[in-house]
Enzyme design. Structure first.
Site, PDB file in Angstrom:
ATOM      1  N   ARG A  45       0.848  -1.203   0.000  1.00  0.00           N
ATOM      2  CA  ARG A  45       0.000   0.000   0.000  1.00  0.00           C
ATOM      3  C   ARG A  45       0.877   1.245   0.000  1.00  0.00           C
ATOM      4  O   ARG A  45       0.599   2.213  -0.676  1.00  0.00           O
ATOM      5  CB  ARG A  45      -0.954   0.019   1.212  1.00  0.00           C
ATOM      6  CG  ARG A  45      -1.649   1.360   1.352  1.00  0.00           C
ATOM      7  CD  ARG A  45      -2.851   1.423   2.302  1.00  0.00           C
ATOM      8  NE  ARG A  45      -2.838   0.485   3.390  1.00  0.00           N
ATOM      9  CZ  ARG A  45      -2.056   0.597   4.491  1.00  0.00           C
ATOM     10  NH1 ARG A  45      -1.263   1.628   4.640  1.00  0.00           N
ATOM     11  NH2 ARG A  45      -2.108  -0.323   5.420  1.00  0.00           N
ATOM     12  N   ASP A 169      -7.911  19.354 -13.777  1.00  0.00           N
ATOM     13  CA  ASP A 169      -8.196  18.005 -14.266  1.00  0.00           C
ATOM     14  C   ASP A 169      -7.836  18.013 -15.751  1.00  0.00           C
ATOM     15  O   ASP A 169      -8.533  18.610 -16.566  1.00  0.00           O
ATOM     16  CB  ASP A 169      -9.680  17.682 -14.039  1.00  0.00           C
ATOM     17  CG  ASP A 169     -10.043  16.265 -14.487  1.00  0.00           C
ATOM     18  OD1 ASP A 169      -9.363  15.732 -15.388  1.00  0.00           O
ATOM     19  OD2 ASP A 169     -11.014  15.703 -13.954  1.00  0.00           O
TER      20      ASP A 169
HETATM   21  C1  PLP Z   1     -13.644   9.894 -16.389  1.00  0.00           C
HETATM   22  C2  PLP Z   1     -13.253  11.186 -15.780  1.00  0.00           C
HETATM   23  C3  PLP Z   1     -12.985  11.302 -14.408  1.00  0.00           C
HETATM   24  C4  PLP Z   1     -13.158  10.133 -13.442  1.00  0.00           C
HETATM   25  O1  PLP Z   1     -12.276   9.117 -13.709  1.00  0.00           O
HETATM   26  P1  PLP Z   1     -12.570   7.571 -13.323  1.00  0.00           P
HETATM   27  O2  PLP Z   1     -11.302   6.920 -13.700  1.00  0.00           O
HETATM   28  O3  PLP Z   1     -13.755   7.159 -14.126  1.00  0.00           O
HETATM   29  O4  PLP Z   1     -12.853   7.548 -11.859  1.00  0.00           O
HETATM   30  C5  PLP Z   1     -12.577  12.526 -13.924  1.00  0.00           C
HETATM   31  N1  PLP Z   1     -12.457  13.600 -14.732  1.00  0.00           N
HETATM   32  C6  PLP Z   1     -12.724  13.529 -16.046  1.00  0.00           C
HETATM   33  C7  PLP Z   1     -12.574  14.752 -16.879  1.00  0.00           C
HETATM   34  C8  PLP Z   1     -13.128  12.329 -16.617  1.00  0.00           C
HETATM   35  O5  PLP Z   1     -13.406  12.273 -17.927  1.00  0.00           O
END
Ligand code: PLP
Length: 386
Positions: A45, A169
């Site tokens: 972990r 993001d």
């Molecule tokens: C898919 C996505 C997520 C979440 O990711 P997962 O791997 O599905 O948990 C977060 N941000 C964006 C922009 C995404 O397209």
């Protein structure tokens, strides 16, 4: 050094054996010689050599101090929010990823964290919402599914003057097109599920920290809460990264050509794609995304009904109907009934997700085949009663 060369040669050769692919260290624990004396690993972990390789590769690609791999993109997002405490506030892009919206509003709001959703496609809009309680400014650029673009550098300057950290993001742009840390971000998150791993065969998440201090905080959360990515999925993600630049370039050039083609189809109303020169923030996208606009295109139909959209999304051969995006194979979806089904209709319409909106995730197929596929699916609209 070009990005392609950098990416391939950021993948380490195994120190122990010379193995050119990163070995899968499928183990839970590591033998110690005497208590506390080990070879740098004690429990899987806390650390694992396969995961460490992946984390180092992504930290290099994003130009950060360090990176941390999580079980999913949402687990990565969650790790950053865990740095906050009750009373803190977040200013977030209004058409944020649906899963992040759910996490913020249904998990963290009741723990005393307040979130302001703001249209950040105009950078100055955040000014009215930033106070001394604002700890994070949370951006996505481009956004899902209407492909809004925010000026990361300008927003980071405003946030920093006010003492807030900036999270981007970067899932849609990928590290090939956009490096938010160079534009002023403090954290980058990725759903590794999408372009980074790139083959629609796993779920994964990454946090990249700009500084050692921020990295140590994420490392603490990663170990304390345990949402790590397992070694096999780390291996597959690294294997995907070998072709990341190749895929992203092909996908971006396919998507640009397809977006231009969609604009010429009479039954189509709006086409959303940051590579089109009539996109509101095309020039910002061009500057901060290295002239690569990614593989996500959304469009609406002149017959703006759910029935019309369903006819199109069930008539394609190469574009498969599925959630998710960023893989080698093209996908399409109908957000009103899929990704945005839980959003009330009025709210959904206000954020531009019309009944007929269709989202494409363009893959690496031949672009002529993709054009023909959409064209023949649109032709099926003649069988829809209006
Ligand atoms: C898919 C996505 C997520 C979440 O990711 P997962 O791997 O599905 O948990 C977060 N941000 C964006 C922009 C995404 O397209």
């Amino acid at each position: 050094m070009s990005k392609a060369t950098q990416i391939l040669h950021s993948i380490p050769v195994d120190q122990l054996t010379g193995s050119i692919s990163v070995p899968v260290y499928q183990t839970s624990t590591f033998v110690q010689e005497v208590p506390g004396l080990n070879k740098g690993f004690d429990y899987a972990r806390s650390n694992n050599p396969t995961r460490m390789a992946l984390e180092d590769i992504i930290a290099q690609l994003e130009g950060g101090h360090s990176a941390y791999a999580f079980a999913t993109g949402l687990a990565a997002i969650d790790a950053i929010v865990k740095l906050l405490k009750a009373g803190d506030e977040i200013v977030a892009v209004d058409d944020i990823y649906g899963g992040a919206y759910r996490l913020f509003t249904q998990v963290y709001e009741k723990l005393g964290i307040k979130i302001h959703f703001v249209d950040t496609s105009d950078a100055t809009n955040i000014i009215d919402f930033i106070t001394e309680r604002t700890k994070l400014v949370w951006l996505e650029s481009p956004t899902n599914p209407t492909l809004k673009i925010s000026d990361i550098e300008t927003i980071a300057n405003i946030a920093h003057v006010n003492g807030a950290l900036v999270v981007v993001d970067n899932t849609f742009a990928s590290p090939v097109a956009q490096n938010p840390i160079a534009l002023g971000a403090d954290f980058v998150v990725h759903s590794g599920t999408k372009y980074i791993a790139g083959h629609s065969d796993l779920v994964a998440g990454i946090v990249v920290a700009k500084t050692k201090e921020l990295g140590e905080k994420i490392k603490f959360i990663q170990n304390a809460t345990g949402g790590i990515l397992g070694p096999w999925d780390c291996f597959l993600t690294i294997r995907g990264i070998e072709t990341l630049e190749l895929r992203y370039e092909r996908i971006s050039s396919n998507a640009l050509e397809l977006a231009q083609f969609l604009k010429s189809i009479p039954q189509i109303d709006q086409v959303y794609y940051p590579g089109l020169i009539d996109h509101k923030n095309h020039n910002i996208a061009k500057k901060q995304q290295n002239n690569l606009f990614g593989g996500i295109i959304s469009f609406t139909l002149k017959v703006d009904t759910v029935e019309a959209a369903v006819k199109v999304v069930t008539s394609t051969h190469y574009f498969k109907l599925a959630e998710s995006l960023g893989g080698a194979k093209s996908l399409l979806c109908h957000p009103a009934q899929m990704t945005h089904a839980s959003v009330p209709r009025e709210k959904r319409l206000r954020s531009g997700v019309q009944d007929s909106l269709i989202r494409l995730s363009v893959g690496i197929e031949n672009v002529e085949d993709l054009k023909q596929d959409i064209e023949q699916a649109i032709a099926q609209l003649k069988f829809v009663n209006v």
